[in-house]
Design an enzyme around this catalytic site. Structure first.
Site, PDB file in Angstrom:
ATOM      1  N   TYR A 141       1.728  88.857 -37.643  1.00 19.64           N
ATOM      2  CA  TYR A 141       2.803  88.148 -38.336  1.00 19.64           C
ATOM      3  C   TYR A 141       2.958  86.730 -37.770  1.00 19.64           C
ATOM      4  O   TYR A 141       2.990  85.744 -38.523  1.00 19.64           O
ATOM      5  CB  TYR A 141       4.112  88.919 -38.195  1.00 19.64           C
ATOM      6  CG  TYR A 141       5.272  88.297 -38.927  1.00 19.64           C
ATOM      7  CD1 TYR A 141       5.466  88.519 -40.286  1.00 19.64           C
ATOM      8  CD2 TYR A 141       6.186  87.492 -38.266  1.00 19.64           C
ATOM      9  CE1 TYR A 141       6.531  87.946 -40.967  1.00 19.64           C
ATOM     10  CE2 TYR A 141       7.258  86.914 -38.929  1.00 19.64           C
ATOM     11  CZ  TYR A 141       7.421  87.148 -40.283  1.00 19.64           C
ATOM     12  OH  TYR A 141       8.475  86.580 -40.944  1.00 19.64           O
ATOM     13  N   SER A 164       8.599  81.031 -40.893  1.00 20.05           N
ATOM     14  CA  SER A 164       9.470  81.805 -40.018  1.00 20.05           C
ATOM     15  C   SER A 164       9.610  81.042 -38.707  1.00 20.05           C
ATOM     16  O   SER A 164       8.759  80.222 -38.377  1.00 20.05           O
ATOM     17  CB  SER A 164       8.828  83.176 -39.751  1.00 20.05           C
ATOM     18  OG  SER A 164       9.410  83.818 -38.640  1.00 20.05           O
TER      19      SER A 164
END
Length: 167
Positions: free
Chosen positions: A132, A119
């Site tokens: 995350y 990401s």
């Protein structure tokens, strides 16, 4: 194509049907990628079906968002287990197969390929999403370390770090 799922087998079967309708071969494979035994069994089923694996895309990921001071250990652990440990377990199983099998020159000059889905938050911090962002930063370093170690063995390792995707 092996289509991994944890829940909703009907969704995995729909993807398998699309692949087969387009002329490909596919198999739905149930496994929680954070569970070593389930990952091993998933790879064993794929190898039994096709003889080996050539490319593995490690793409399982979840978010359990919370302000940092309110984040529970369960939220932290679940995200790291799926997002980071899951990629480690799947990549390791793939690499073991590539090393066992060796290079098939009829397919590629590489023994195999691992693609890690990361990401933009592997480099960009994200308030309210510490677990995350930490998992994605870990994926970036895992991929770079694997690439360095496995390149001499002709195993390619890359990561893709997309931004937000509406799904």
């Amino acid at each position: 194509v092996g289509v991994n799922y944890v829940v909703k087998p009907e969704d995995a079967e729909a993807i398998v049907a699309e692949i087969k309708q387009a002329g490909g071969d596919a198999l739905a494979l149930q496994a929680d990628v954070s569970d070593e035994g389930q990952v091993h069994a998933m790879f064993r089923r794929a190898i039994e079906a096709w003889g080996s694996v050539d490319i593995v895309v490690c793409n399982a990921g979840v978010q359990k968002d919370s302000p940092f001071a309110e984040m529970t250990l369960d939220q932290w652990n679940r995200v790291l287990a799926i997002n980071l440990t899951g990629q480690f377990l799947c990549a390791r199983e793939a690499v073991r197969e590539y090393l066992r099998r060796g290079i098939d020159e009829s397919l590629s000059c590489a023994a195999g390929k691992v693609i890690c889905m990361s990401s933009v938050h592997d480099m960009i911090p994200w308030a309210g999403h510490a677990n995350y962002a930490a998992s994605k930063g870990g994926i970036a370093m895992l991929m770079k370390t694997m690439a360095q170690e496995l390149a001499p063995k002709k195993i390619r390792v890359n990561a893709i770090s997309p931004g937000a995707i509406k799904t």
